[in-house]
Design a protein around this motif. Structure first.
Motif, PDB file in Angstrom:
ATOM      1  N   ASP A 180       0.812  -1.216   0.000  1.00 42.88           N
ATOM      2  CA  ASP A 180       0.000   0.000   0.000  1.00 42.88           C
ATOM      3  C   ASP A 180       0.846   1.268   0.000  1.00 42.88           C
ATOM      4  O   ASP A 180       0.436   2.298  -0.520  1.00 42.88           O
ATOM      5  CB  ASP A 180      -0.928   0.013   1.221  1.00 42.88           C
ATOM      6  N   SER A 181       2.024   1.192   0.601  1.00 49.44           N
ATOM      7  CA  SER A 181       2.895   2.372   0.659  1.00 49.44           C
ATOM      8  C   SER A 181       4.349   1.929   0.568  1.00 49.44           C
ATOM      9  O   SER A 181       4.681   0.779   0.838  1.00 49.44           O
ATOM     10  CB  SER A 181       2.674   3.151   1.950  1.00 49.44           C
ATOM     11  N   VAL A 182       5.201   2.864   0.182  1.00 45.83           N
ATOM     12  CA  VAL A 182       6.627   2.583   0.052  1.00 45.83           C
ATOM     13  C   VAL A 182       7.400   3.477   1.013  1.00 45.83           C
ATOM     14  O   VAL A 182       7.338   4.703   0.918  1.00 45.83           O
ATOM     15  CB  VAL A 182       7.118   2.820  -1.395  1.00 45.83           C
ATOM     16  N   ASN A 183       8.111   2.861   1.959  1.00 44.97           N
ATOM     17  CA  ASN A 183       8.958   3.602   2.884  1.00 44.97           C
ATOM     18  C   ASN A 183      10.265   3.932   2.168  1.00 44.97           C
ATOM     19  O   ASN A 183      11.050   3.049   1.863  1.00 44.97           O
ATOM     20  CB  ASN A 183       9.230   2.764   4.134  1.00 44.97           C
ATOM     21  N   GLU A 184      10.492   5.202   1.902  1.00 44.87           N
ATOM     22  CA  GLU A 184      11.655   5.612   1.115  1.00 44.87           C
ATOM     23  C   GLU A 184      12.902   5.814   1.953  1.00 44.87           C
ATOM     24  O   GLU A 184      13.969   6.091   1.408  1.00 44.87           O
ATOM     25  CB  GLU A 184      11.343   6.902   0.355  1.00 44.87           C
ATOM     26  N   ILE A 185      12.796   5.701   3.279  1.00 41.42           N
ATOM     27  CA  ILE A 185      13.947   5.952   4.146  1.00 41.42           C
ATOM     28  C   ILE A 185      14.436   4.651   4.763  1.00 41.42           C
ATOM     29  O   ILE A 185      13.651   3.876   5.310  1.00 41.42           O
ATOM     30  CB  ILE A 185      13.592   6.961   5.255  1.00 41.42           C
ATOM     31  N   ALA A 186      15.746   4.401   4.639  1.00 43.48           N
ATOM     32  CA  ALA A 186      16.354   3.215   5.239  1.00 43.48           C
ATOM     33  C   ALA A 186      17.381   3.654   6.287  1.00 43.48           C
ATOM     34  O   ALA A 186      17.768   4.828   6.348  1.00 43.48           O
ATOM     35  CB  ALA A 186      17.007   2.353   4.168  1.00 43.48           C
ATOM     36  N   LEU A 187      17.823   2.693   7.097  1.00 44.19           N
ATOM     37  CA  LEU A 187      18.787   2.964   8.161  1.00 44.19           C
ATOM     38  C   LEU A 187      20.065   2.171   7.946  1.00 44.19           C
ATOM     39  O   LEU A 187      20.024   0.992   7.594  1.00 44.19           O
ATOM     40  CB  LEU A 187      18.208   2.556   9.516  1.00 44.19           C
ATOM     41  N   GLU A 188      21.194   2.843   8.170  1.00 45.27           N
ATOM     42  CA  GLU A 188      22.478   2.146   8.179  1.00 45.27           C
ATOM     43  C   GLU A 188      23.258   2.628   9.393  1.00 45.27           C
ATOM     44  O   GLU A 188      23.604   3.811   9.503  1.00 45.27           O
ATOM     45  CB  GLU A 188      23.274   2.423   6.893  1.00 45.27           C
ATOM     46  N   ASN A 189      23.499   1.732  10.306  1.00 49.36           N
ATOM     47  CA  ASN A 189      24.226   2.069  11.540  1.00 49.36           C
ATOM     48  C   ASN A 189      23.646   3.311  12.213  1.00 49.36           C
ATOM     49  O   ASN A 189      24.372   4.173  12.719  1.00 49.36           O
ATOM     50  CB  ASN A 189      25.718   2.277  11.242  1.00 49.36           C
ATOM     51  N   GLY A 190      22.312   3.405  12.212  1.00 46.38           N
ATOM     52  CA  GLY A 190      21.646   4.499  12.895  1.00 46.38           C
ATOM     53  C   GLY A 190      21.520   5.782  12.095  1.00 46.38           C
ATOM     54  O   GLY A 190      20.919   6.753  12.564  1.00 46.38           O
ATOM     55  N   LEU A 191      22.075   5.812  10.893  1.00 51.02           N
ATOM     56  CA  LEU A 191      21.972   6.986  10.022  1.00 51.02           C
ATOM     57  C   LEU A 191      20.919   6.745   8.945  1.00 51.02           C
ATOM     58  O   LEU A 191      20.811   5.641   8.413  1.00 51.02           O
ATOM     59  CB  LEU A 191      23.328   7.299   9.383  1.00 51.02           C
TER      60      LEU A 191
END
Length: 395
Positions: A180-191
């Motif tokens: 239904d939706s696309v999360n465009e933000i990912a996490l790498e080592n807290g960033l």
């Protein structure tokens, strides 16, 4: 298991007995005349002994081996291989509240030659490098959904530029599965970062530099940092978190600079320590003064994508590193990389050594870098080691 047959020439099964996953065209004695590119085939010795099953392809590598056991390449096979790959990533503690971006499948390193799968939060990005993997994409998608379960909301297929162009597959980048939706933000080592899998390079982000970015963070405190070939700014926002006095990001692509500013802004909004420049790397290095920066990152795109380009590539690495050695401040540090698979570690080091000699500076190696654990190297396929890096102290 009733696949079409490929028979090897006498004694050409020796590399397969050592579990090397490629069968070259020169090793093939005969094959079923009705074979089409991308089909699954059973491979036999000259004495009709089964030795492997894999994807048939036209070209120098004629079969990419999927298994050395007689088995069906069906949904259960894909689920088994993907489950094994996921278990490896879990066992090294890669999946956590601070990190949801990683490579799930690294081709031969995960016993799936021709296939790359990167995961960014709730989205898996599939990249095929062989016709067989392209033809299997829907089954791979189904297997991903089964293995990742509720953690997976989208599967994007991005292979327009990686498939053999002579195959004329007409492949298009597209969602094979979309929630239904696309999360465009990912996490790498807290960033945080935006992985641009639709329009960006590769699968949208270079997850292979995760560990090396974390190392850079430790060296950044109080330094003036220059991030060359910054692409989406990964090294830049790590340097900012590490306490750099200033960070300048450079890339010839204005789109890359836009992505860098966007990613830096996600983590450090309105931070005046960062500035980005859309400019050619050699031109930029030529225009700065010696001592302007005391930490320089050189992470260029592959200078050589085939063996015919090795000589020119090594000259390119030599020129680039010599320019950095000439300009970095005394007591400065240079992070330098090659992601060209056809450039060996020894050849890259020799190019950097030659650059150091040209500069006349005293240079010492602090670290020798490689790809992270989610880009494993199949011990029977040393060709899978492609990322090479050095951290250098320059007096």
């Amino acid at each position: 298991m009733n696949y079409k047959k490929v028979k090897l020439k006498p004694k050409k099964e020796e590399s397969l007995k050592r579990f090397h996953p490629w069968i070259f065209s020169g090793a093939v004695q005969s094959k079923d005349e009705s074979l089409t590119e991308g089909e699954v085939v059973n491979v036999y010795t000259i004495n009709d002994e089964f030795i492997a099953v894999g994807h048939y392809q036209i070209g120098s590598i004629e079969v990419r081996v999927l298994s050395f056991e007689e088995e069906d390449i069906d949904l259960d096979f894909w689920k088994k291989r993907l489950s094994s790959a996921l278990e490896l990533r879990k066992s090294i503690g890669l999946l956590s509240d601070n990190n949801n971006s990683y490579r799930l499948v690294h081709g031969e390193g995960d016993l799936l030659p021709g296939l790359i799968v990167d995961v960014y939060a709730e989205t898996a990005v599939i990249q095929s490098h062989s016709v067989g993997m392209h033809e299997s994409r829907l089954m791979i998608c189904d297997a991903l959904k089964a293995v990742l379960g509720d953690n997976l909301k989208n599967v994007y297929y991005k292979s327009e530029t990686t498939l053999p162009y002579k195959a004329n597959l007409g492949a298009e980048n597209e969602y094979l599965y979309k929630g239904d939706s696309v999360n465009e933000i990912a996490l790498e080592n807290g960033l945080k970062f935006y992985p641009d899998w639709v329009k960006g390079q590769k699968t949208g982000f270079f997850v292979d530099q995760r560990d090396n970015r974390a190392l850079l963070e430790k060296y950044s405190k109080g330094r003036s940092v220059l991030n060359m070939f910054c692409y989406t700014g990964g090294f830049s926002f790590y340097a900012l978190r590490g306490g750099a006095n200033l960070v300048h990001s450079v890339d010839s692509s204005s789109k890359a600079i836009m992505l860098t500013n966007r990613n830096v802004g996600l983590n450090f909004p309105d931070d005046k320590r960062h500035e980005a420049f859309a400019e050619d790397a050699f031109k930029f290095l030529g225009g700065i003064n010696k001592g302007d920066y005391d930490l320089i990152i050189l992470d260029p795109p592959a200078f050589a994508k085939h063996r015919g380009a090795i000589k020119n590539a090594l000259q390119g690495y030599k020129r680039l590193n010599a320019a950095a050695f000439e300009k970095v401040a005394p007591g400065g540090i240079v992070f330098t990389f090659s992601c060209s698979q056809v450039i060996s570690k020894d050849a890259f080091r020799l190019a950097v050594f030659s650059a150091a000699a040209l500069s006349g500076r005293s240079v010492r190696i602090l670290h020798q870098l490689s790809q992270p654990a989610d880009h494993p190297i199949n011990i029977y396929h040393p060709e899978g080691e492609y990322l090479k890096g050095l951290v250098l102290y320059v007096e």
